[in-house]
Motif scaffolding. Structure first.
Motif, PDB file in Angstrom:
ATOM      1  N   ILE A  36       0.853  -0.866   0.015  1.00  0.00           N
ATOM      2  CA  ILE A  36       0.141   0.061  -0.010  1.00  0.00           C
ATOM      3  C   ILE A  36       0.891   1.235   0.039  1.00  0.00           C
ATOM      4  N   THR A  70      -2.621   0.425  -4.514  1.00  0.00           N
ATOM      5  CA  THR A  70      -2.122  -0.652  -4.033  1.00  0.00           C
ATOM      6  C   THR A  70      -1.320  -1.145  -5.174  1.00  0.00           C
ATOM      7  N   GLN A 269      -5.501  -1.385   3.642  1.00  0.00           N
ATOM      8  CA  GLN A 269      -6.107  -0.922   2.376  1.00  0.00           C
ATOM      9  C   GLN A 269      -7.884  -1.338   2.635  1.00  0.00           C
TER      10      GLN A 269
END
Length: 570
Positions: A36, A70, A269
């Protein structure tokens, strides 16, 4: 609560929308790792994407609202990302396509919630007998001391939260439970997680995908294979429908925003994506009874941490605060559990539990002395704009497990305390009763799958409507937080204005009313309060916590115990 961070604003990306698929390069290692990445403030989207590509990463999704992506990449990506001026840093998520072990599902529980199952001995025997139905009140309402403590029944005479949407950021919600289904919003509910079979050390996490009911690691948005989220949702908004119990706001809409794994881990995330989703979809209140793994406390420059770990923790703080700010500005009231570590968050601590998840082979927790409590932060509880909730037992004492701290705790609410009894012995009924998924109850041996009979002392059934529904006693600040979230929902229902989603009210106004209407509760006398617990094995446990502050605010109760009746007017 203690304000540790400067509110970050979203980076100037110049675009709207969330979770956009975008390719920006190719990973450079045979075994890809998911990261992330937080973009640096002031960086353009193009420069941030270029920095990801130059570091050897490939963007697989992008949250443009808060500047978080991501990325899949090789092992050297994190160091290169940290060195880039266009990126804040990278938090490692997990190895892509980890090997699935031939092992049973791990029963690990998130530390914020672990005391909820501490007392389950597996002993056979019926749970507490349900009281006989009364003309007014749900069949099991007599077991809900928690609702009496916050005057929920009196508040519900005039306000029940109709038109208010509450997001359950948790392990999922059993949308089919008879005491949740009437208020469950299946259209808006989402699952932001994917089951993780193992960690990087090969230890079971959520278990093999093929052992899932559907043979997949993708769970539907009305499933909870942990039970934690269902319990939380039930406390907030179980309806008045002649079944089981009622919640604090029994006409509020329950929106499942699943961010937790089956095993109880909560990662970055899913959390940031759920918060931005809440902001876009008219969610009025979110409950967050967890901390973001793998760090209980995130430190940006602790000398015991490697450069990579420092960058990871900086990324977690930055990304979460941006997402929380984004939701808060758009009218989402943010409520979180204070934690079950039984520590004073305003004093020096030792963190021996982090990192609690192995994202690379050989990674294990290690000891960090946190001598300056201002230098490290637990997310989301200590973030700006978040209401931190400590737990109380039936006598209104602070629960023995609940973390605390003058300037850290904002309000208190019932979370249960099995040892809050005259003799200091265990009583399940001193915990919080709320909905329990039937399939999970069967899997845990709590009920007989053939007869539906309750087999354990910490579960209760209600079959008065012809269809049996099940409930379990849990304790934790995870159970306190939804009581405060429920009162927040009542406040929105009472004072909010109509909008496209039903009702809306600024998060700052909700917090102001919640805190001002709380029942003031002074520190105990003496302020050094000693808990004495006589455990089932015959041993005795004692611990002493010190309450600092006056009548209100103070370190045990903040501005007081939330009061639903006072919050919506007498």
């Amino acid at each position: 609560m203690r304000r540790l961070l400067t509110g970050a604003t979203a980076v100037a990306l110049g675009v709207t929308g969330t979770l956009v698929m975008a390719n920006s390069g190719s990973a450079t290692a045979d075994e890809e790792i998911r990261y992330i990445v937080a973009y640096a403030e002031g960086s353009s989207a193009a420069s941030a994407r270029a920095a990801v590509r130059d570091a050897g990463g490939e963007i697989v999704s992008e949250n443009k609202d808060i500047g978080v992506a991501t990325v899949t990449a090789g092992e050297g990506f994190a160091a290169k990302a940290d060195a880039s001026k266009a990126l804040v840093g990278a938090a490692q998520d997990r190895v892509v396509a980890a090997t699935t072990p031939d092992a049973a599902r791990d029963a690990r529980k998130q530390d914020v919630s672990k005391v909820e199952t501490e007392f389950r001995t597996g002993a056979k025997g019926h749970g507490p007998k349900a009281p006989k139905p009364k003309p007014k009140g749900e069949p099991l309402s007599g077991l809900q001391w928690d609702m009496k403590q916050i005057d929920a029944g009196a508040a519900n005479k005039t306000e029940r939260g109709k038109g208010v949407r509450v997001g359950i950021m948790d392990t999922g919600v059993d949308g089919s439970h008879p005491d949740i289904a009437p208020n469950f919003d299946a259209r808006l509910s989402r699952n932001f997680t994917t089951d993780i079979p193992t960690d990087a050390n090969g230890a079971a996490v959520d278990g093999p995908c093929e052992e899932e009911a559907d043979g997949s690691c993708e769970d539907a948005a009305d499933v909870d294979e942990n039970g934690h989220g269902t319990h939380v949702a039930s406390t907030i908004a179980s309806p008045v429908n002649g079944v089981g119990i009622s919640g604090v706001a029994p006409q509020a809409d329950i929106v499942n925003l699943r961010v937790g794994q089956d095993s109880g881990y909560f990662f970055l995330q899913p959390s940031v994506d759920a918060l931005t989703y809440a902001a876009h979809n008219g969610i009025d209140v979110v409950n967050m009874s967890y901390y973001v793994d793998p760090w209980l406390f995130n430190c940006t420059s602790h000398p015991a941490d490697s450069a990579a770990d420092q960058a990871e923790q900086t990324t977690i703080i930055t990304a979460m605060q941006r997402a929380l700010d984004y939701a808060h500005r758009r009218g989402v009231t943010l409520v979180a559990a204070a934690g079950n570590q039984a520590i004073d968050y305003t004093k020096p601590q030792t963190d021996a539990s982090s990192p609690d998840f192995a994202s690379e082979p050989g990674e294990e927790p290690y000891v960090r002395d946190l001598l300056d409590p201002e230098s490290c932060v637990s997310m989301p509880t200590e973030a700006d704009g978040v209401i931190a909730v400590s737990a109380t037992g039936p006598s209104e004492r602070k629960s023995y497990y609940s973390s605390f701290g003058d300037g850290f705790v904002d309000v208190a609410a019932p979370g249960g305390d099995a040892y809050d009894t005259a003799e200091g012995t265990r009583d399940y009924a001193a915990n919080i009763l709320a909905a329990y998924p039937r399939d999970l109850a069967v899997a845990e041996g709590a009920i007989d799958p053939e007869t539906g009979e309750v087999l354990v002392p910490w579960a209760v059934s209600d079959c008065s409507s012809g269809e049996c529904s099940y409930y379990q006693y849990l304790q934790g600040t995870s159970m306190a937080s939804p009581h405060a979230a429920g009162v927040a929902a009542l406040i929105v229902g009472k004072y909010g204005k109509h909008d496209f989603s039903g009702k809306t009210l600024s998060a700052d106004k909700v917090e102001k009313i919640l805190r001002k209407s709380a029942t003031k509760k002074a520190c105990p006398v003496p302020a050094d309060y000693t808990y004495v617990r006589h455990l089932p094995d015959g041993s005795t446990s004692t611990s002493t916590h010190t309450c600092e502050g006056g009548e209100a605010p103070n370190g045990f109760y903040g501005d007081g115990i939330v009061n639903a009746k006072a919050a919506v007017g007498r």
